[in-house]
Design a protein around this motif. Structure first.
Motif, PDB file in Angstrom:
ATOM      1  N   ILE A   1      -8.416  -1.366  -8.904  1.00 46.39           N
ATOM      2  CA  ILE A   1      -8.013  -1.033  -7.627  1.00 46.39           C
ATOM      3  C   ILE A   1      -9.016  -1.188  -6.632  1.00 46.39           C
ATOM      4  CG2 ILE A   1      -7.424   1.062  -6.016  1.00 46.39           C
ATOM      5  CD1 ILE A   1      -5.419   2.103  -8.483  1.00 46.39           C
ATOM      6  N   GLY A   2     -10.369  -0.868  -6.848  1.00 47.05           N
ATOM      7  CA  GLY A   2     -11.647  -1.075  -6.116  1.00 47.05           C
ATOM      8  C   GLY A   2     -11.652  -2.483  -5.675  1.00 47.05           C
TER       9      GLY A   2
ATOM     10  N   LEU B   1      -8.664  -3.631  -3.300  1.00 41.88           N
ATOM     11  CA  LEU B   1      -8.631  -3.093  -1.888  1.00 41.88           C
ATOM     12  C   LEU B   1      -9.465  -3.792  -1.168  1.00 41.88           C
ATOM     13  CD1 LEU B   1      -7.566   0.737  -2.209  1.00 41.88           C
ATOM     14  CD2 LEU B   1      -6.072  -1.302  -1.998  1.00 41.88           C
TER      15      LEU B   1
ATOM     16  N   PRO C   1      -0.979   5.809  -8.917  1.00 43.96           N
ATOM     17  CA  PRO C   1      -2.393   5.398  -8.316  1.00 43.96           C
ATOM     18  C   PRO C   1      -2.195   3.946  -7.978  1.00 43.96           C
ATOM     19  CG  PRO C   1      -2.960   6.309 -10.068  1.00 43.96           C
ATOM     20  CD  PRO C   1      -1.217   6.496 -10.141  1.00 43.96           C
ATOM     21  N   LEU C   2      -1.915   2.893  -8.698  1.00 46.53           N
ATOM     22  CA  LEU C   2      -1.735   1.700  -8.302  1.00 46.53           C
ATOM     23  C   LEU C   2      -0.794   1.356  -7.264  1.00 46.53           C
ATOM     24  CD1 LEU C   2      -2.824  -0.862  -9.176  1.00 46.53           C
ATOM     25  CD2 LEU C   2      -0.930  -1.269 -10.896  1.00 46.53           C
TER      26      LEU C   2
ATOM     27  N   SER D   1      -2.298   2.643  -4.006  1.00 48.59           N
ATOM     28  CA  SER D   1      -3.096   1.555  -3.431  1.00 48.59           C
ATOM     29  C   SER D   1      -2.515   0.313  -2.735  1.00 48.59           C
ATOM     30  CB  SER D   1      -4.040   1.115  -4.298  1.00 48.59           C
ATOM     31  OG  SER D   1      -3.407   0.347  -5.340  1.00 48.59           O
TER      32      SER D   1
ATOM     33  N   ARG E   1      -0.997   1.354   0.667  1.00 49.83           N
ATOM     34  CA  ARG E   1      -2.076   1.638   1.552  1.00 49.83           C
ATOM     35  C   ARG E   1      -2.613   0.219   2.094  1.00 49.83           C
ATOM     36  NH1 ARG E   1      -6.131   6.030  -0.731  1.00 49.83           N
ATOM     37  NH2 ARG E   1      -4.141   7.027  -1.504  1.00 49.83           N
ATOM     38  N   GLN E   2      -2.091  -0.726   1.506  1.00 51.88           N
ATOM     39  CA  GLN E   2      -2.601  -2.080   1.683  1.00 51.88           C
ATOM     40  C   GLN E   2      -1.462  -2.744   2.717  1.00 51.88           C
ATOM     41  OE1 GLN E   2      -5.858  -2.468   1.782  1.00 51.88           O
ATOM     42  NE2 GLN E   2      -5.893  -4.454   0.839  1.00 51.88           N
TER      43      GLN E   2
ATOM     44  N   ILE F   1     -14.364   3.030  -3.411  1.00 47.05           N
ATOM     45  CA  ILE F   1     -12.898   3.158  -3.596  1.00 47.05           C
ATOM     46  C   ILE F   1     -12.881   3.802  -4.666  1.00 47.05           C
ATOM     47  CG2 ILE F   1     -10.766   1.963  -3.884  1.00 47.05           C
ATOM     48  CD1 ILE F   1     -12.038  -0.089  -1.643  1.00 47.05           C
ATOM     49  N   SER F   2     -13.312   3.400  -5.869  1.00 45.45           N
ATOM     50  CA  SER F   2     -13.201   3.813  -7.328  1.00 45.45           C
ATOM     51  C   SER F   2     -13.597   5.026  -7.272  1.00 45.45           C
ATOM     52  CB  SER F   2     -14.137   3.029  -7.962  1.00 45.45           C
ATOM     53  OG  SER F   2     -13.772   1.443  -8.053  1.00 45.45           O
TER      54      SER F   2
ATOM     55  N   ASN G   1     -13.229   7.514  -5.112  1.00 42.22           N
ATOM     56  CA  ASN G   1     -12.268   8.338  -4.529  1.00 42.22           C
ATOM     57  C   ASN G   1     -10.987   8.416  -5.611  1.00 42.22           C
ATOM     58  OD1 ASN G   1     -13.638   8.764  -1.957  1.00 42.22           O
ATOM     59  ND2 ASN G   1     -12.636   7.063  -0.992  1.00 42.22           N
ATOM     60  N   TYR G   2     -10.547   7.369  -6.061  1.00 36.91           N
ATOM     61  CA  TYR G   2      -9.593   7.200  -6.813  1.00 36.91           C
ATOM     62  C   TYR G   2      -9.896   8.119  -8.256  1.00 36.91           C
ATOM     63  CZ  TYR G   2      -6.152   4.519  -4.508  1.00 36.91           C
ATOM     64  OH  TYR G   2      -5.209   4.099  -3.658  1.00 36.91           O
TER      65      TYR G   2
END
Lengths: 159, 167
Positions: free
Chosen positions: A50-51, A54, A94-95, A98, A101-102, B35-36, B38-39
């Protein structure tokens, strides 16, 4: 906060369980611990992915392919991706968040989540072996169809 | 065990990758880590509670009794129970296949088994909690309201196609 409420309920039920049956409660905690250990590496992978997602994939690209204005094609694309991927339940939300959000559209995300959990291309051979060919193929086909239907309505209602 | 090890390996490779980017584009590394983090925080806030509930459900719901109540004459009760065990049980869908197959062999209706698999796949309690946390309750409630009737329809259609029982 939602997570606070859930934690409160969990602790409350845990106490009730411990009072009524120590042994069962210990087994329950063991199951929880085992699940946590099994889940941990995959959770960490998803968090880093995810990091990356994004950081490197520009929002406008996601918005163009599966965004609000991508229409039915965007929904179909996300439904197909969701059908192919095999991801544990815990990390789907969560995926999806994200991606939203994008700039992804609600309709596409609903299709993605529903097919992700209900349609399993990777597990289809196993399903055919245990449940029978006819059962497995029809369950997946129908699930895919209904996932599109669910996504359509969710997109129209939630905007 | 093997699978978990492989996943740890992938995780470590990813971490090395994140570090390797730093000399070239430090701001990207910082962004990924932020980001990581935060999640991770959001997940850790809810994960222990979800896991405890999962363990409690697994222990307190008697599976043996349930197996006997999914047969032909089980009616709405059987269908309701199929929904409930699917929702409460732990594990990914492929864990459910052998269970579903054995239930079918023991005389459960195709309709009930289809519902059992659908609810196992799409309306699991831990998933609902995560979904509410990350996507909001409106999204979650609406998805559930649509998924439950869809599961029933899928069950009905499958029973029409396959027949009451699967050989």
């Amino acid at each position: 906060m939602f997570s606070f409420a859930i934690s409160f309920i969990a602790i409350f039920l845990l106490i009730i369980s411990a009072v009524s049956d120590r042994k069962k409660t210990m087994i329950a905690l063991k199951i929880a611990g085992k699940t946590a250990l099994n889940l941990m590496p995959f959770l960490l992978i998803i968090i880093i992915v995810i990091g990356f997602l994004l950081t490197f994939v520009p929002g406008h690209l996601i918005a163009r392919v599966i965004g609000k204005n991508s229409g039915f094609a965007g929904v179909l694309v996300s439904a197909l991706i969701g059908s192919i991927l095999l991801i544990p339940h815990f990390v789907t939300a969560p995926l999806a968040a994200s991606l939203l959000r994008q700039g992804a559209g609600i309709m596409a995300i609903a299709a993605f989540i529903t097919t992700l959990v209900m349609v399993g291309t990777v597990t289809l051979p196993m399903e055919m072996k245990t449940m029978g060919r006819k059962f497995a193929i029809w369950r997946n086909l129908l699930s895919f169809g209904f996932a599109l239907f669910i996504a359509l309505i969710m997109g129209l209602v939630l905007k | 065990m093997n699978k978990t090890l492989r996943q740890w390996f992938i995780f470590i490779v990813l971490v090395i990758l994140v570090c390797a980017i730093y000399p070239f584009q430090p701001e990207k590394t910082v962004s990924i880590l932020k980001i990581s983090k935060n999640y991770l925080q959001e997940m850790l806030g809810i994960l222990p509670a979800v896991l405890i509930l999962l363990g409690l459900l697994d222990v307190w719901i008697p599976k043996k009794i349930v197996e006997r109540t999914l047969g032909e004459n089980s009616g709405i009760l059987g269908t309701g129970i199929a929904f409930l065990i699917g929702t409460a049980a732990a594990g990914p869908l492929y864990v459910a296949f052998p269970i579903a197959a054995s239930l079918l062999k023991k005389g459960a209706r195709v309709f009930n088994i289809a519902i059992f698999l659908c609810s196992w796949a799409a309306i699991k309690i831990p998933m609902i909690m995560f979904e509410t946390e990350f996507l909001g309750w409106q999204f979650t409630v609406l998805r559930l309201l649509l998924t439950i009737p869809s599961a029933i329809l899928i069950g009905l259609i499958m029973e029409k196609i396959i027949g009451f029982k699967e050989a």
